[in-house]
Design a protein around this motif. Sequence first.
Motif, PDB file in Angstrom:
ATOM      1  N   VAL A 121       0.666  -1.237   0.316  1.00 42.95           N
ATOM      2  CA  VAL A 121      -0.331   0.267  -0.072  1.00 42.95           C
ATOM      3  C   VAL A 121       0.400   1.357  -0.591  1.00 42.95           C
ATOM      4  N   TYR A 122       1.057   2.456  -0.736  1.00 43.44           N
ATOM      5  CA  TYR A 122       1.667   3.142  -1.464  1.00 43.44           C
ATOM      6  C   TYR A 122       1.206   4.132  -0.414  1.00 43.44           C
ATOM      7  N   ARG A 123       1.785   5.292   0.192  1.00 47.30           N
ATOM      8  CA  ARG A 123       1.539   6.060   1.022  1.00 47.30           C
ATOM      9  C   ARG A 123       2.286   7.526   0.626  1.00 47.30           C
ATOM     10  N   GLU A 124       1.820   8.582  -0.329  1.00 45.55           N
ATOM     11  CA  GLU A 124       2.695   9.315  -0.983  1.00 45.55           C
ATOM     12  C   GLU A 124       2.391  10.833   0.468  1.00 45.55           C
ATOM     13  N   TRP A 125       3.868  10.840   0.777  1.00 47.92           N
ATOM     14  CA  TRP A 125       4.593  11.932   2.032  1.00 47.92           C
ATOM     15  C   TRP A 125       5.540  12.508   1.218  1.00 47.92           C
ATOM     16  N   PRO A 126       4.740  13.596  -0.022  1.00 46.40           N
ATOM     17  CA  PRO A 126       5.598  14.488   0.007  1.00 46.40           C
ATOM     18  C   PRO A 126       5.969  15.575   1.301  1.00 46.40           C
ATOM     19  N   ILE A 127       7.410  15.424   1.242  1.00 46.77           N
ATOM     20  CA  ILE A 127       8.118  16.216   3.301  1.00 46.77           C
ATOM     21  C   ILE A 127       9.424  17.530   1.701  1.00 46.77           C
ATOM     22  N   LEU A 128       9.479  17.036   0.971  1.00 47.60           N
ATOM     23  CA  LEU A 128      11.065  17.870   0.354  1.00 47.60           C
ATOM     24  C   LEU A 128      11.048  18.477  -0.876  1.00 47.60           C
ATOM     25  N   GLY A 129      10.260  19.228  -0.525  1.00 48.52           N
ATOM     26  CA  GLY A 129      10.010  20.648  -1.516  1.00 48.52           C
ATOM     27  C   GLY A 129       8.459  20.317  -2.749  1.00 48.52           C
ATOM     28  N   GLU A 130       8.456  21.685  -2.957  1.00 51.33           N
ATOM     29  CA  GLU A 130       7.084  22.048  -3.897  1.00 51.33           C
ATOM     30  C   GLU A 130       7.153  20.521  -5.107  1.00 51.33           C
ATOM     31  N   GLY A 131       8.969  20.355  -5.594  1.00 51.71           N
ATOM     32  CA  GLY A 131       8.494  19.284  -6.322  1.00 51.71           C
ATOM     33  C   GLY A 131       8.226  17.624  -5.983  1.00 51.71           C
ATOM     34  N   SER A 132       8.550  17.437  -4.170  1.00 46.92           N
ATOM     35  CA  SER A 132       7.630  16.192  -4.399  1.00 46.92           C
ATOM     36  C   SER A 132       6.251  16.763  -4.285  1.00 46.92           C
ATOM     37  N   VAL A 133       5.442  17.374  -3.810  1.00 51.15           N
ATOM     38  CA  VAL A 133       4.479  17.429  -3.357  1.00 51.15           C
ATOM     39  C   VAL A 133       3.330  17.734  -5.489  1.00 51.15           C
ATOM     40  N   PHE A 134       4.555  18.100  -6.180  1.00 50.01           N
ATOM     41  CA  PHE A 134       3.843  18.419  -7.385  1.00 50.01           C
ATOM     42  C   PHE A 134       3.889  16.585  -8.102  1.00 50.01           C
ATOM     43  N   ALA A 135       4.889  16.184  -7.750  1.00 48.33           N
ATOM     44  CA  ALA A 135       5.064  14.775  -8.112  1.00 48.33           C
ATOM     45  C   ALA A 135       3.715  13.607  -7.202  1.00 48.33           C
ATOM     46  N   ALA A 136       3.632  13.774  -6.452  1.00 47.79           N
ATOM     47  CA  ALA A 136       2.729  12.839  -5.777  1.00 47.79           C
ATOM     48  C   ALA A 136       1.490  13.216  -5.788  1.00 47.79           C
ATOM     49  N   ARG A 137       1.404  14.542  -6.341  1.00 41.23           N
ATOM     50  CA  ARG A 137      -0.418  15.040  -6.806  1.00 41.23           C
ATOM     51  C   ARG A 137      -0.582  13.947  -8.341  1.00 41.23           C
ATOM     52  N   ALA A 138       1.019  13.907  -9.532  1.00 37.95           N
ATOM     53  CA  ALA A 138       0.817  14.124 -10.713  1.00 37.95           C
ATOM     54  C   ALA A 138       0.753  12.170  -9.980  1.00 37.95           C
ATOM     55  N   ALA A 139       0.925  12.011  -9.762  1.00 42.68           N
ATOM     56  CA  ALA A 139       0.884   9.884  -9.255  1.00 42.68           C
ATOM     57  C   ALA A 139       0.019  10.484  -8.568  1.00 42.68           C
ATOM     58  N   LEU A 140      -1.121  10.398  -8.047  1.00 45.29           N
ATOM     59  CA  LEU A 140      -2.059  10.013  -7.268  1.00 45.29           C
ATOM     60  C   LEU A 140      -3.190  10.229  -8.463  1.00 45.29           C
ATOM     61  N   ALA A 141      -3.382  11.941  -9.139  1.00 46.77           N
ATOM     62  CA  ALA A 141      -3.617  11.841 -10.057  1.00 46.77           C
ATOM     63  C   ALA A 141      -4.182  10.945 -11.493  1.00 46.77           C
ATOM     64  N   ALA A 142      -3.144  10.093 -11.673  1.00 49.02           N
ATOM     65  CA  ALA A 142      -3.181   9.262 -12.417  1.00 49.02           C
ATOM     66  C   ALA A 142      -3.692   7.854 -11.962  1.00 49.02           C
ATOM     67  N   ARG A 143      -4.540   7.573 -11.123  1.00 52.41           N
ATOM     68  CA  ARG A 143      -5.039   6.439 -10.260  1.00 52.41           C
ATOM     69  C   ARG A 143      -6.585   6.915 -11.755  1.00 52.41           C
ATOM     70  N   GLU A 144      -6.771   8.427 -12.083  1.00 52.85           N
ATOM     71  CA  GLU A 144      -8.477   8.762 -12.850  1.00 52.85           C
ATOM     72  C   GLU A 144      -7.978   8.153 -14.786  1.00 52.85           C
ATOM     73  N   GLN A 145      -6.474   8.015 -14.798  1.00 56.44           N
ATOM     74  CA  GLN A 145      -6.290   7.488 -15.993  1.00 56.44           C
ATOM     75  C   GLN A 145      -5.642   6.221 -15.775  1.00 56.44           C
ATOM     76  N   GLY A 146      -6.248   5.375 -14.511  1.00 58.11           N
ATOM     77  CA  GLY A 146      -5.424   3.931 -14.495  1.00 58.11           C
ATOM     78  C   GLY A 146      -4.837   3.709 -15.122  1.00 58.11           C
ATOM     79  N   LEU A 147      -3.036   5.003 -14.799  1.00 52.86           N
ATOM     80  CA  LEU A 147      -1.941   4.558 -15.115  1.00 52.86           C
ATOM     81  C   LEU A 147      -0.605   4.797 -13.453  1.00 52.86           C
ATOM     82  N   TYR A 148      -1.506   4.589 -12.441  1.00 52.28           N
ATOM     83  CA  TYR A 148      -0.956   4.982 -11.189  1.00 52.28           C
ATOM     84  C   TYR A 148       0.567   4.428 -11.398  1.00 52.28           C
ATOM     85  N   ASP A 149       0.852   2.756 -11.564  1.00 49.32           N
ATOM     86  CA  ASP A 149       1.348   1.799 -11.642  1.00 49.32           C
ATOM     87  C   ASP A 149       2.461   2.456 -12.689  1.00 49.32           C
ATOM     88  N   GLU A 150       2.584   2.585 -13.488  1.00 51.99           N
ATOM     89  CA  GLU A 150       3.377   2.827 -14.322  1.00 51.99           C
ATOM     90  C   GLU A 150       3.830   4.722 -13.847  1.00 51.99           C
TER      91      GLU A 150
END
Length: 239
Positions: A121-150
């Motif tokens: 189970v993946y818990r996105e916990w972006p703590i290393l700056g704005e880039g980390s937050v952007f990456a975590a949000r992008a990965a989580l949003a990818a779920r809506e297109q069925g591409l989280y794993d990728e």
Amino acid sequence: MKRMILTAMMVLAPLAAAAQDLSEERIKELALQAILENPQIVMEAVAILEEQRLAAEAVVAEQVLNQQRELLENDPNAPYIGAAEPAAVVVEFFDYNCPYCKRAAGNVKALLEGNADVRVVYREWPILGEGSVFAARAALAAREQGLYDEMHWALMGLQGRAEEASVLGLARSVGLDIDRLLIDMDSEAVNDHINTSRGLAQALGFTGTPAFVIGDALVPGAVPLAQLENLVAEVRATP
């Protein structure tokens, strides 16, 4: 502990006996002098206080783990990879800009490949700056297109820091619709996941990434594959 108490008693006993005849200021001076002459008392006291602090934190973390296990292992708003009906669940808190998380990613992937009954189970916990937050949000949003794993594995394999430009470049490479992705990144589900991850990590006493919850074990750091497999085996063996 006993040695420290005996030492302190030997050093401070004369002060106690004479205390009734001394001013408060004089008592403080004598106490300071005794400590300066026997500094090991302070070091031993600090060590004992640290042990007590760690023990108290462990008790709190155990209580949180028991109370939040269902949320940790079965949160419908947390992506997972692996078995739908697992014999063991590994919960990982991570940040895409954490080099130790990237080091651990290969071990996590190997664990999944070698154990068909494990869920991560993946818990996105972006703590290393704005880039980390952007990456975590992008990965989580990818779920809506069925591409989280990728998207997850692409980000874990990214050379250099995850920033807006590099994250969007990866998103295109895995086939994500960027316009839709940017909209989904600000969804309530994404916000809730990140906020929940932060709250759980803090309650469990984690101070950095990666950090794992495996059964009753709270394991910070980049865990070797052998240790992951041993912890999973312990969960399997628990009635």
